[in-house]
Design a protein around this motif. Structure first.
Motif, mmCIF file in Angstrom:
data_model
loop_
_atom_site.group_PDB
_atom_site.id
_atom_site.type_symbol
_atom_site.label_atom_id
_atom_site.label_comp_id
_atom_site.label_asym_id
_atom_site.label_seq_id
_atom_site.Cartn_x
_atom_site.Cartn_y
_atom_site.Cartn_z
ATOM 1 N N SER A 87 0.851 -1.188 0.000
ATOM 2 C CA SER A 87 0.000 0.000 0.000
ATOM 3 C C SER A 87 0.884 1.234 0.000
ATOM 4 N N SER A 106 -0.182 1.764 -6.505
ATOM 5 C CA SER A 106 -1.173 1.366 -5.521
ATOM 6 C C SER A 106 -2.354 0.662 -6.187
ATOM 7 N N HIS A 140 4.350 -1.329 3.264
ATOM 8 C CA HIS A 140 3.881 0.051 3.176
ATOM 9 C C HIS A 140 4.992 0.931 2.606
#
Length: 387
Positions: A87, A106, A140
């Protein structure tokens, strides 16, 4: 065959649906614009999914056409280098390729990115958004420019939030070695990126090309790039296509405007070919001077430019942003630069500004900085100022 091109506002929420359709072929190609453009019918080659407007160093707008295949190749290579899809937190404007790539990576990883609130980049808003974006399983990532990284590191809470990312890409402009060292010492996993709109953004990470990308440096030290991430070309600009993209031994290459050298497969970018200054008949590399000046205490950002001078042709001037507006002493700064690069490279003036003029996210506008320095210079440099 071709397909229509649709202009959309440069807002992440407006782009998600449009980009998804552009990538899978169910919708028109997309051109994000930060300012409305006159409505007109424009078509692009059928394989083009995204058109990105960029001004480059000349200031003249040009539209770069990127195919769906090139964008996917870029996203896949980035995921492979970073350790897998993840993400993303969007902290960059989406009318530039770096911000667009955050959205695209993304989406291709499974969903839209988290975003910062509208408005200027602030350490507090980054902290809040970063904590929310990293509160979950999986990997992330985020992407910043050096100016943003400085602001993050100047704030303890923002630094702590940045540590939660598996990688923080830093690009858009050269990242001073002291800033990288500071980030890594703080536990932030920074990855430097090099690339441009014509390569779907960053295609060289920490000096090493992504999978499928190849880097070469010619006799002029010009960096050239090839691989599946190359742009299709420029919209309605065959003149630029002919000079920017060349074919050698059956492969299509991008001729960048950057100087570089390769050492053990690692690319070291030395600055732009047209940025070299000439003072007193001696060539001065502004990027090399900036690297030395960046080590000076209290210097947060620096841009070295040439100001017209009746005696030296160009006077080397360091324009800096410092903590608290402190003016670095000129004599020790000149001594430090001269010791590393020679007397001709030593700045003759140091000017402190609140912020550097920018051209796109993170890129100092050298022309604007030079104009600013010229206006600020009270008088021409005297010949006896030389060492």
């Amino acid at each position: 065959m071709d397909r229509p091109l649709r202009d959309v506002p440069a807002q992440a929420r407006d782009l998600v649906t449009a980009l998804t359709a552009a990538l899978d072929g169910t919708g028109p190609a997309v051109r994000p614009l930060d300012e409305p453009a006159p409505a007109r019918s424009v078509h692009v080659p059928a394989d083009v999914a995204l058109v990105v407007r960029t001004s480059g160093s000349s200031g003249r707008p040009r539209d770069v056409m990127l195919s769906a295949a090139a964008l996917r190749a870029s996203a896949d290579a980035t995921a492979a280098r970073l350790g897998g899809p993840g993400s993303w937190l969007l902290a960059l404007p989406v009318h530039h390729v770096a911000g667009l790539q955050v959205v695209l990576r993304s989406l291709l990883a499974g969903g839209p990115p988290a975003t910062l609130p509208d408005g200027p980049f602030r350490a507090a808003t980054f902290t809040q958004a970063a904590r929310a974006a990293t509160d979950g399983d999986g990997r992330h990532y985020t992407s910043l420019v050096p100016t943003q990284l400085v602001r993050v590191l100047d704030d303890a809470d923002a630094t702590a939030a940045a540590r939660a990312f598996d990688a923080v890409l830093v690009g858009g402009a050269a990242c001073p070695p002291p800033l990288l060292a500071r980030a890594r010492a703080a536990g932030v996993r920074v990855v430097t990126t090099y690339g441009m709109t014509e390569t779907c953004g960053g295609c060289v990470y920490d000096g090493r090309p992504l999978d499928g990308v190849e880097v070469a440096v010619d006799r002029e030290q010009r960096v050239t790039l090839t691989g599946p991430v190359l742009a299709t070309g420029y919209l309605h600009r065959p003149d630029l296509d002919a000079t920017t993209f060349v074919t050698a031994e059956g492969r299509r290459w991008l001729r960048t405007a950057d100087r570089g050298r390769l050492a053990d497969g690692v690319l070291h970018v030395l600055g732009r070919l047209d940025d070299v200054l000439v003072t007193g008949g001696v060539k001065v590399d502004p990027l090399a001077v900036e690297e030395v000046v960046a080590h000076v205490a209290d210097v947060r950002e620096v841009c070295v430019v040439g100001v017209p001078d009746q005696h030296w042709g160009q006077s080397v001037v360091a324009v800096v942003v410092t903590r608290g507006g402190v003016v670095p002493p000129l004599t020790p700064l000149r001594t430090a630069v001269a010791a590393v690069l020679g007397p001709a490279s030593a700045p003759r003036q140091v000017l402190v500004v609140d912020e550097l003029p920018m051209r796109g996210p993170g890129k100092p506008d050298r022309r604007a900085v030079a104009r600013l320095a010229t206006e600020r210079m009270a008088s021409p440099t005297r010949p006896d100022d030389a060492p």
